[in-house]
Write an enzyme that holds these catalytic residues in place. Structure first.
Site, PDB file in Angstrom:
ATOM      1  N   ASP A 127      -0.242   7.424  -8.074  1.00  0.00           N
ATOM      2  CA  ASP A 127       0.825   7.703  -6.880  1.00  0.00           C
ATOM      3  C   ASP A 127       1.852   6.962  -7.441  1.00  0.00           C
ATOM      4  O   ASP A 127       2.666   7.727  -8.287  1.00  0.00           O
ATOM      5  CB  ASP A 127       0.167   6.910  -5.830  1.00  0.00           C
ATOM      6  CG  ASP A 127       1.006   6.997  -4.733  1.00  0.00           C
ATOM      7  OD1 ASP A 127       2.262   7.359  -4.543  1.00  0.00           O
ATOM      8  OD2 ASP A 127       0.638   6.762  -3.155  1.00  0.00           O
ATOM      9  N   GLU A 140      -7.286   5.075  -6.386  1.00  0.00           N
ATOM     10  CA  GLU A 140      -5.822   5.547  -6.369  1.00  0.00           C
ATOM     11  C   GLU A 140      -4.827   4.054  -6.856  1.00  0.00           C
ATOM     12  O   GLU A 140      -5.133   3.280  -6.077  1.00  0.00           O
ATOM     13  CB  GLU A 140      -5.071   5.978  -5.125  1.00  0.00           C
ATOM     14  CG  GLU A 140      -3.897   6.238  -5.062  1.00  0.00           C
ATOM     15  CD  GLU A 140      -3.461   7.018  -3.703  1.00  0.00           C
ATOM     16  OE1 GLU A 140      -4.302   7.552  -2.999  1.00  0.00           O
ATOM     17  OE2 GLU A 140      -2.186   7.119  -3.533  1.00  0.00           O
ATOM     18  N   GLY A 156       0.892  11.324   1.852  1.00  0.00           N
ATOM     19  CA  GLY A 156       1.712  10.910   3.049  1.00  0.00           C
ATOM     20  C   GLY A 156       2.529   9.726   3.057  1.00  0.00           C
ATOM     21  O   GLY A 156       2.107   8.835   2.249  1.00  0.00           O
ATOM     22  N   SER A 196      -5.824   8.765   5.703  1.00  0.00           N
ATOM     23  CA  SER A 196      -5.704   7.414   4.945  1.00  0.00           C
ATOM     24  C   SER A 196      -5.919   6.422   6.150  1.00  0.00           C
ATOM     25  O   SER A 196      -5.419   6.442   7.039  1.00  0.00           O
ATOM     26  CB  SER A 196      -4.379   7.399   4.269  1.00  0.00           C
ATOM     27  OG  SER A 196      -3.888   5.982   3.882  1.00  0.00           O
ATOM     28  N   LYS A 209       3.866  13.054  -4.206  1.00  0.00           N
ATOM     29  CA  LYS A 209       4.882  12.887  -2.835  1.00  0.00           C
ATOM     30  C   LYS A 209       6.095  13.198  -3.116  1.00  0.00           C
ATOM     31  O   LYS A 209       6.699  12.588  -4.213  1.00  0.00           O
ATOM     32  CB  LYS A 209       4.757  11.177  -2.542  1.00  0.00           C
ATOM     33  CG  LYS A 209       3.592  10.689  -1.937  1.00  0.00           C
ATOM     34  CD  LYS A 209       3.645   9.218  -1.859  1.00  0.00           C
ATOM     35  CE  LYS A 209       2.430   8.729  -1.120  1.00  0.00           C
ATOM     36  NZ  LYS A 209       2.252   7.038  -1.399  1.00  0.00           N
ATOM     37  N   ASP A 259      -7.447   3.410  -1.993  1.00  0.00           N
ATOM     38  CA  ASP A 259      -5.968   3.371  -2.684  1.00  0.00           C
ATOM     39  C   ASP A 259      -5.546   1.687  -2.549  1.00  0.00           C
ATOM     40  O   ASP A 259      -5.589   1.190  -1.332  1.00  0.00           O
ATOM     41  CB  ASP A 259      -5.112   4.199  -1.683  1.00  0.00           C
ATOM     42  CG  ASP A 259      -3.688   4.024  -2.191  1.00  0.00           C
ATOM     43  OD1 ASP A 259      -3.506   3.627  -3.182  1.00  0.00           O
ATOM     44  OD2 ASP A 259      -2.823   4.625  -1.616  1.00  0.00           O
ATOM     45  N   LYS A 317      -7.580   2.228   2.288  1.00  0.00           N
ATOM     46  CA  LYS A 317      -6.775   1.335   1.732  1.00  0.00           C
ATOM     47  C   LYS A 317      -7.555   0.163   1.342  1.00  0.00           C
ATOM     48  O   LYS A 317      -8.474  -0.359   2.271  1.00  0.00           O
ATOM     49  CB  LYS A 317      -5.645   0.727   2.871  1.00  0.00           C
ATOM     50  CG  LYS A 317      -4.863   1.805   2.903  1.00  0.00           C
ATOM     51  CD  LYS A 317      -3.822   2.380   1.622  1.00  0.00           C
ATOM     52  CE  LYS A 317      -2.846   3.458   2.236  1.00  0.00           C
ATOM     53  NZ  LYS A 317      -2.096   3.595   0.789  1.00  0.00           N
ATOM     54  N   LYS A 327      -9.734   8.249   3.108  1.00  0.00           N
ATOM     55  CA  LYS A 327      -9.269   7.344   1.851  1.00  0.00           C
ATOM     56  C   LYS A 327      -9.228   5.971   2.402  1.00  0.00           C
ATOM     57  O   LYS A 327      -8.524   5.867   3.547  1.00  0.00           O
ATOM     58  CB  LYS A 327      -7.852   8.029   1.482  1.00  0.00           C
ATOM     59  CG  LYS A 327      -7.089   6.744   0.620  1.00  0.00           C
ATOM     60  CD  LYS A 327      -5.699   7.725   0.086  1.00  0.00           C
ATOM     61  CE  LYS A 327      -4.584   6.821   0.620  1.00  0.00           C
ATOM     62  NZ  LYS A 327      -3.304   7.590   0.132  1.00  0.00           N
TER      63      LYS A 327
HETATM   64  O1  OSB Z   1       0.226   4.953  -1.152  1.00  0.00           O
HETATM   65  O2  OSB Z   1      -0.233   6.653   0.234  1.00  0.00           O
HETATM   66  C1  OSB Z   1       0.190   5.344   0.199  1.00  0.00           C
HETATM   67  C2  OSB Z   1       1.967   4.759   3.520  1.00  0.00           C
HETATM   68  C3  OSB Z   1       2.933   3.976   2.978  1.00  0.00           C
HETATM   69  C4  OSB Z   1       3.158   3.642   1.733  1.00  0.00           C
HETATM   70  C5  OSB Z   1       2.342   4.213   0.790  1.00  0.00           C
HETATM   71  C6  OSB Z   1       1.093   4.980   1.233  1.00  0.00           C
HETATM   72  C7  OSB Z   1       1.069   5.222   2.589  1.00  0.00           C
HETATM   73  C8  OSB Z   1       0.005   6.249   3.148  1.00  0.00           C
HETATM   74  C9  OSB Z   1       0.158   6.745   4.414  1.00  0.00           C
HETATM   75  O3  OSB Z   1      -1.188   5.805   2.727  1.00  0.00           O
HETATM   76  C10 OSB Z   1      -0.823   7.962   4.748  1.00  0.00           C
HETATM   77  C11 OSB Z   1       0.002   9.134   5.596  1.00  0.00           C
HETATM   78  O4  OSB Z   1       0.915   9.181   5.997  1.00  0.00           O
HETATM   79  O5  OSB Z   1      -0.861   9.531   6.376  1.00  0.00           O
HETATM   80 MG    MG Z   2      -1.054   5.791  -2.522  1.00  0.00          MG
END
Ligand code: OSB
Ligand code: MG
Length: 374
Positions: free
Chosen positions: A238, A213, A290, A135, A262, A188, A163, A161
């Site tokens: 998510d 996402e 994650g 990510s 998660k 995402d 953000k 992925k």
């Molecule tokens: O939406 O996946 C998410 C981190 C904090 C809050 C939301 C998200 C995330 C990540 C972390 O994308 C990804 C990782 O832990 O490698």
């Molecule tokens: Mg997410």
């Protein structure tokens, strides 16, 4: 299982570099760990609640309060034949799923050691290796993002992925696709878009994203289903999926074609398995998300990802992407083919570095059993 003591700990750990999402940046993590002693073993659980109530209403402070005043006292007072019983012991407390997950997962962690089986196997896992993606947080520039991607692809990661948020989407996707037409790419939004953005989101089909996402509200199914009808690209949910029932509703409403599981968000391993199975029975693919975990949460994500329907590369990546020094030994490593080997030794398969944990602990409390009314 006889539980002798439950300790809560808060650790402070700086991230190797800030992680930026549509709701803000994280530079230092406050990590809440649950340590359960019983039957001669120590089970560990990690709470994935953030420092602020942005991703979810839970924070490390609300989780601490719930664990110390409600959840752990209930567990200490209850009969606990096996880990699968935790969720019913804790069910009187509404919500607070990340707090519950930290406790429940510590029990599974302990039970796997007690039974002498790998945690993944105890959860129903069948995979020997799991496929990994990364990510990539919001960067200062597109150029900087391309450099990040270059590094992660060279390290072997199978899926990127990105953000995204309004104003940090089309130009970014376009630049990435121009450079790497064939990679597995997804985005995402962490619920940053609204109805006025739907026409623009529909044009993202041109980027051949593996999924989009959580583009809309964190609690929504209906408007995601309206968007999914207009998109070729699968939507992945998510934040919206809090439990197995939510997964069933989302699948039935066609709000998504993929689910990010998660374990913290759904309240623990039992419910995560429930979501996994419900999706599998309906032909919906899942992957493991994650939450910037330390090695303890990371090892639990690896165990969970070994279940059969985790067919898409997850967010579970190497310790060194986040931590200078992880609190487990060995640290989580990813092969040049972008895979993590699922441990085949009893328990989580990674030792907790208790001396380091002790040194990083800024708050510690032993939870007392409590006389509970009802
Ligand atoms: O939406 O996946 C998410 C981190 C904090 C809050 C939301 C998200 C995330 C990540 C972390 O994308 C990804 C990782 O832990 O490698
Ligand atoms: Mg997410």
């Amino acid at each position: 299982m006889k539980i002798d003591a439950i300790f809560l700990r808060e650790l402070r750990l700086p991230l190797v570099k800030p992680f930026v999402t549509s709701f803000g940046a994280t530079t230092d993590r406050r990590v809440l760990l649950v340590e359960i002693k019983g039957e001669g073993f120590t089970g560990w659980g990690e709470c994935v609640a953030g420092e602020h109530p942005y991703y979810s209403y839970e924070t490390i402070d609300t989780a601490w309060l719930m664990l110390s005043s409600e959840l752990a006292p209930r567990l200490l007072a209850a009969d606990l034949p096996h880990s699968g019983k935790c969720s019913s012991i804790l069910k009187q407390v509404r919500g607070h799923r990340m707090a519950k997950a930290a406790l429940e997962n510590a029990v599974w962690d302990l039970e796997a050691q007690l039974l002498g089986v790998p945690l993944g196997q105890l959860l129903g896992g069948t995979r020997q290796v799991i496929n990994c993606g990364v990510s990539i947080g919001i960067q200062p520039s597109i150029e900087a993002t391309l450099e990040e991607i270059e590094t992660e692809l060279a390290a072997g990661y199978q899926r990127i992925k990105l953000k995204c948020k309004p104003g940090w989407d089309i130009d970014l996707f376009s630049a990435v696709r121009n450079r790497w037409p064939g990679i597995l790419l997804s985005c995402d939004a962490n619920s940053a878009y609204r109805m006025k953005d739907l026409d623009a989101i529909v044009t993202w089909d041109q980027f051949d994203l593996m999924m989009i996402e959580q583009p809309l509200w964190a609690d929504d199914f209906y408007f995601h289903s309206m968007l999914q009808r207009r998109l070729e690209t699968p939507i992945c949910l998510d934040e919206s999926i809090r439990n197995r029932r939510d997964a069933l509703a989302a699948i039935d409403m066609e709000s998504c074609q993929i689910i990010n599981i998660k374990v913290g968000r759904v309240g623990g391993f039992s419910e995560a398995i429930g979501v996994h199975n419900a999706a599998q029975e309906r032909g919906i693919r899942v992957w493991c998300g994650g939450m910037l975990e330390t090695g303890i949460g990371r090892s639990h994500n690896i165990a969970l990802s070994s279940l059969p329907n985790f067919s898409l590369p997850g967010d579970v990546s190497a310790s060194k992407r986040y931590w200078k020094e992880d609190i487990i030994d060995p640290a989580v490593e990813v092969s040049k083919t972008g895979q993590i080997t699922v441990p085949d030794t009893p328990g989580r398969g990674f030792e907790v570095r208790t001396d380091l944990v002790e040194r990083l602990t800024v708050r510690k409390e032993e939870v007392r059993a409590m006389e509970l009314v009802s």
